[in-house]
Design a protein around this motif. Structure first.
Motif, PDB file in Angstrom:
ATOM      1  N   TRP A  47      34.287  60.440  46.565  1.00  0.00           N
ATOM      2  CA  TRP A  47      35.431  59.591  46.872  1.00  0.00           C
ATOM      3  C   TRP A  47      35.010  58.332  47.632  1.00  0.00           C
ATOM      4  O   TRP A  47      35.462  57.221  47.327  1.00  0.00           O
ATOM      5  N   VAL A  48      34.151  58.486  48.636  1.00  0.00           N
ATOM      6  CA  VAL A  48      33.725  57.328  49.434  1.00  0.00           C
ATOM      7  C   VAL A  48      32.923  56.350  48.587  1.00  0.00           C
ATOM      8  O   VAL A  48      33.188  55.131  48.582  1.00  0.00           O
ATOM      9  N   CYS A  49      31.942  56.864  47.854  1.00  0.00           N
ATOM     10  CA  CYS A  49      31.095  55.977  47.048  1.00  0.00           C
ATOM     11  C   CYS A  49      31.870  55.395  45.871  1.00  0.00           C
ATOM     12  O   CYS A  49      31.705  54.220  45.524  1.00  0.00           O
ATOM     13  N   GLY A  50      32.722  56.213  45.249  1.00  0.00           N
ATOM     14  CA  GLY A  50      33.536  55.700  44.152  1.00  0.00           C
ATOM     15  C   GLY A  50      34.510  54.642  44.622  1.00  0.00           C
ATOM     16  O   GLY A  50      34.694  53.598  43.963  1.00  0.00           O
ATOM     17  N   GLY A  51      35.170  54.874  45.782  1.00  0.00           N
ATOM     18  CA  GLY A  51      36.086  53.864  46.315  1.00  0.00           C
ATOM     19  C   GLY A  51      35.365  52.584  46.686  1.00  0.00           C
ATOM     20  O   GLY A  51      35.875  51.476  46.452  1.00  0.00           O
ATOM     21  N   THR A  52      34.162  52.715  47.272  1.00  0.00           N
ATOM     22  CA  THR A  52      33.377  51.526  47.621  1.00  0.00           C
ATOM     23  C   THR A  52      33.004  50.728  46.372  1.00  0.00           C
ATOM     24  O   THR A  52      33.058  49.487  46.364  1.00  0.00           O
ATOM     25  N   GLY A  85      37.550  32.040  53.157  1.00  0.00           N
ATOM     26  CA  GLY A  85      37.742  33.282  52.403  1.00  0.00           C
ATOM     27  C   GLY A  85      36.499  34.142  52.377  1.00  0.00           C
ATOM     28  O   GLY A  85      36.570  35.377  52.462  1.00  0.00           O
ATOM     29  N   LEU A  86      35.327  33.483  52.272  1.00  0.00           N
ATOM     30  CA  LEU A  86      34.073  34.231  52.223  1.00  0.00           C
ATOM     31  C   LEU A  86      33.810  34.944  53.549  1.00  0.00           C
ATOM     32  O   LEU A  86      33.389  36.098  53.581  1.00  0.00           O
ATOM     33  N   ARG A  87      34.075  34.234  54.649  1.00  0.00           N
ATOM     34  CA  ARG A  87      33.869  34.844  55.969  1.00  0.00           C
ATOM     35  C   ARG A  87      34.773  36.068  56.147  1.00  0.00           C
ATOM     36  O   ARG A  87      34.350  37.128  56.611  1.00  0.00           O
ATOM     37  N   ALA A  88      36.047  35.897  55.783  1.00  0.00           N
ATOM     38  CA  ALA A  88      36.985  37.016  55.919  1.00  0.00           C
ATOM     39  C   ALA A  88      36.592  38.178  55.011  1.00  0.00           C
ATOM     40  O   ALA A  88      36.628  39.347  55.416  1.00  0.00           O
ATOM     41  N   GLY A  89      36.192  37.861  53.765  1.00  0.00           N
ATOM     42  CA  GLY A  89      35.802  38.904  52.819  1.00  0.00           C
ATOM     43  C   GLY A  89      34.563  39.652  53.263  1.00  0.00           C
ATOM     44  O   GLY A  89      34.500  40.885  53.188  1.00  0.00           O
ATOM     45  N   LEU A  90      33.553  38.917  53.778  1.00  0.00           N
ATOM     46  CA  LEU A  90      32.323  39.569  54.229  1.00  0.00           C
ATOM     47  C   LEU A  90      32.577  40.440  55.454  1.00  0.00           C
ATOM     48  O   LEU A  90      32.007  41.533  55.595  1.00  0.00           O
ATOM     49  N   GLY A  91      33.433  39.957  56.344  1.00  0.00           N
ATOM     50  CA  GLY A  91      33.766  40.759  57.517  1.00  0.00           C
ATOM     51  C   GLY A  91      34.466  42.056  57.135  1.00  0.00           C
ATOM     52  O   GLY A  91      34.148  43.128  57.661  1.00  0.00           O
ATOM     53  N   LEU A  92      35.441  41.933  56.212  1.00  0.00           N
ATOM     54  CA  LEU A  92      36.145  43.132  55.748  1.00  0.00           C
ATOM     55  C   LEU A  92      35.195  44.090  55.060  1.00  0.00           C
ATOM     56  O   LEU A  92      35.235  45.310  55.270  1.00  0.00           O
ATOM     57  N   TRP A  93      34.319  43.547  54.221  1.00  0.00           N
ATOM     58  CA  TRP A  93      33.367  44.388  53.479  1.00  0.00           C
ATOM     59  C   TRP A  93      32.407  45.105  54.423  1.00  0.00           C
ATOM     60  O   TRP A  93      32.126  46.292  54.263  1.00  0.00           O
TER      61      TRP A  93
END
Length: 340
Positions: A47-52, A85-93
């Protein structure tokens, strides 16, 4: 060519044998505590790897969409928006990755502790398993006398009681695996490894060597019976008894062939003159479901063929062909079938 074909076809034939009565052989169908813990960890990782992975695809699609959407916008405004957007996306990721890894690390630690907890069970039954090319020697301790009770290629365990399996290797590296009951553990020459199994569901299962150990690695299996405590105790008491004296002339002749031929050099039948130690103990061989380490159903025809030409059935086996007349091989097969 025929030898190569038999070896290549071995894994497929082994799966067919399991489906036709050898018992289930699947880590996705846990029937014991240890297998249940490992199966739960596997599902969590899935589940974790599939969701990632799905989130990664989503971010990739979002970045492509943003790139196409901003083609008509000025370069400076587009670059500024993309940077935010890139900064926010990388932080979330990064946050998602850290949470996922922390979850898996914590779950792995807890499962490892759960597997180790069985080691404290003082009531565990001790079983010694020695891996040979290509069969399993299995020894129990007689609760009445303390003497060892030896069998081969068929493991019996009581339900709802921990079994502590002591693993030895007689020749090369093997790996002991009972998929429905627990994880794999290597069997290494000169080293003793311990595996705890706590079965919960009564039935027949199938084990397997999971480490390539030579030509017939794919055909190195074992049958596993999980039984109620009373049934297991009765089976163990029956295995402790020596072979009965035959009351039939043909069976008596089969016993004489066993004692007077090459079989007695390698095999033991307690209660007779056969006391060899190189091969499996045959005292109660007739009670086993299979011969040749789970490869052949245990019946008179297969016993007869195995006695006269084992290499034709399992190429590379260390058991030599017995130099017997067909009629002697037949009475010997009848006697072995009778040993229950």
């Amino acid at each position: 060519m025929r030898r190569v074909l038999r070896t290549v076809a071995g894994p497929a034939l082994l799966l067919l044998a399991a489906a036709c009565g050898g018992g289930p052989q699947s880590a996705l169908d846990p029937a014991g505590d240890q297998a249940g813990h490992l199966h739960g960890l596997f599902k969590l990782m899935l589940w974790v790897c599939g969701g990632t992975y799905l989130l990664m695809l989503g971010f990739l699609g979002w970045s492509i969409w943003r790139s196409l959407h901003n083609q008509g916008v000025g370069r400076e405004a587009s670059a500024a928006g993309l940077d935010r957007g890139l900064r926010a996306g990388l932080g979330l990721w990064a946050g998602i990755v850290v949470i996922g890894l922390a979850t898996l690390a914590a779950a792995s630690f807890l499962v490892d502790r759960a597997l180790a907890s069985a080691r404290a069970d003082r009531e565990a039954i001790a079983i010694r398993v020695t891996a040979h090319q290509w069969w399993w020697r299995i020894e129990y301790r007689n609760p009445a006398t303390g003497a060892l009770i030896e069998t081969a290629n068929e493991l019996h365990l009581p339900a709802d009681r921990t079994a502590r399996i002591e693993l030895h290797a007689a020749d090369v590296i093997h790996s002991f695996w009972l998929p429905n009951l627990g994880g794999k553990l290597d069997v290494i020459p000169g080293r003793v490894n311990l595996l705890d199994i706590t079965p919960r569901r009564i039935g027949w299962y199938r084990g397997q060597c999971a480490e390539f150990c030579g030509l017939q690695h794919a055909l190195m299996a074992l049958d596993l019976r999980v039984a109620p405590e009373e049934e297991f105790a009765g089976w163990l008491a029956a295995q402790a008894a020596p072979a009965a004296a035959p009351d039939d002339a043909m069976l008596a002749r089969g016993r004489a062939v066993l004692e007077g031929g090459s079989c007695a050099v390698c095999h033991t039948v307690r209660g007779t003159a056969a006391a060899g130690k190189a091969g499996p103990d045959l005292t109660h061989v007739g009670s086993r479901r299979s011969i040749a380490a789970g490869w052949l159903p245990n019946n008179r025809g297969n016993l007869h063929g195995w006695i006269l030409n084992p290499d034709a059935l399992k190429p590379g086996t260390s058991m030599p062909a017995a130099e017997l007349a067909p009629e002697d091989a037949d009475v010997l097969a009848r006697y072995l079938e009778w040993l229950r």
